[in-house]
Design an enzyme around this catalytic site. Structure first.
Site, PDB file in Angstrom:
ATOM      1  N   HIS A  94      17.198  22.615  42.896  1.00 54.92           N
ATOM      2  CA  HIS A  94      17.186  22.125  41.510  1.00 54.92           C
ATOM      3  C   HIS A  94      18.524  22.487  40.865  1.00 54.92           C
ATOM      4  O   HIS A  94      18.614  23.513  40.192  1.00 54.92           O
ATOM      5  CB  HIS A  94      16.027  22.753  40.748  1.00 54.92           C
ATOM      6  CG  HIS A  94      15.778  22.150  39.400  1.00 54.92           C
ATOM      7  ND1 HIS A  94      16.395  22.607  38.259  1.00 54.92           N
ATOM      8  CD2 HIS A  94      14.979  21.145  39.010  1.00 54.92           C
ATOM      9  CE1 HIS A  94      15.964  21.913  37.221  1.00 54.92           C
ATOM     10  NE2 HIS A  94      15.106  21.015  37.655  1.00 54.92           N
ATOM     11  N   PHE A  95      19.520  21.848  41.034  1.00 54.04           N
ATOM     12  CA  PHE A  95      19.786  20.609  41.746  1.00 54.04           C
ATOM     13  C   PHE A  95      20.844  20.888  42.799  1.00 54.04           C
ATOM     14  O   PHE A  95      21.623  21.816  42.648  1.00 54.04           O
ATOM     15  CB  PHE A  95      20.292  19.537  40.780  1.00 54.04           C
ATOM     16  CG  PHE A  95      19.298  19.168  39.712  1.00 54.04           C
ATOM     17  CD1 PHE A  95      18.306  18.238  39.967  1.00 54.04           C
ATOM     18  CD2 PHE A  95      19.348  19.754  38.464  1.00 54.04           C
ATOM     19  CE1 PHE A  95      17.398  17.870  38.977  1.00 54.04           C
ATOM     20  CE2 PHE A  95      18.444  19.404  37.475  1.00 54.04           C
ATOM     21  CZ  PHE A  95      17.464  18.466  37.730  1.00 54.04           C
TER      22      PHE A  95
END
EC number: 4.2.1.59
Length: 172
Positions: A71-72
């Site tokens: 993420h991410f």
């Protein structure tokens, strides 16, 4: 018998996830990666701005935490929903600390505001939970406001966090 102290270590919080802190009928914290705190440094039954109870807890940030890898990709940030979940976890923990029994379930939040982010370069997240009301009837429910700080800076605010304790969750 409830193990009622003003502070709890990581080992205590892990024991809660196994049902060892508040007994088998008390609300456990999540275990493993979903436990979003490393220690509770202050718990009071009559503190906070509403004089209904207060919790302060901390979470140490390390660049290798599981969520930063996904993420991410190439833009690592702790998901805001994990900070929100941490606040719900603390509301449920408080209900167990008061002697409440049942499985904790998040019931909602009135308003959430995100004004910052938690990056792998951060050192510490601090959660502050200010209780507004505890209902102790057929349903045990806590209502609180919460704040999340990263390295001392306020980044999330939540109003009217709601958590209930349920003896039977099959119909939930």
């Amino acid at each position: 018998m409830v193990d009622k102290r003003e502070s709890y270590s990581k080992e205590d919080l892990i024991a809660s996830g196994r049902g060892e802190l508040f007994g088998q009928d008390g609300p456990p914290l999540p275990s493993g990666n979903m436990l979003m705190m490393d220690r509770i440094i202050k718990m009071t039954e009559d503190g906070g701005s509403h004089n209904k109870g207060f919790i302060e807890a901390e979470f140490d940030i390390k660049p290798d935490l599981w969520f930063f890898d996904c993420h991410f990709v190439n833009d690592p940030v702790m998901p805001g929903c994990l900070g929100l979940d941490a606040m719900w976890q603390l509301v449920g923990f408080y209900l167990g600390w008061l002697g409440g029994e049942g499985k904790g379930r998040a019931l909602g939040v009135g308003e959430v505001k995100f004004t910052g982010q938690i990056l792998p370069t951060a050192k510490k997240v601090t959660y502050k939970i200010d209780f507004k009301r505890v209902i102790n009837r057929k349903l045990i429910m806590g209502i609180a406001d919460g704040e999340v700080y990263v390295d001392g800076k306020l980044i999330y605010e939540a109003k009217d966090l709601k958590v209930g304790l349920f003896k039977d969750t099959s119909a939930f």
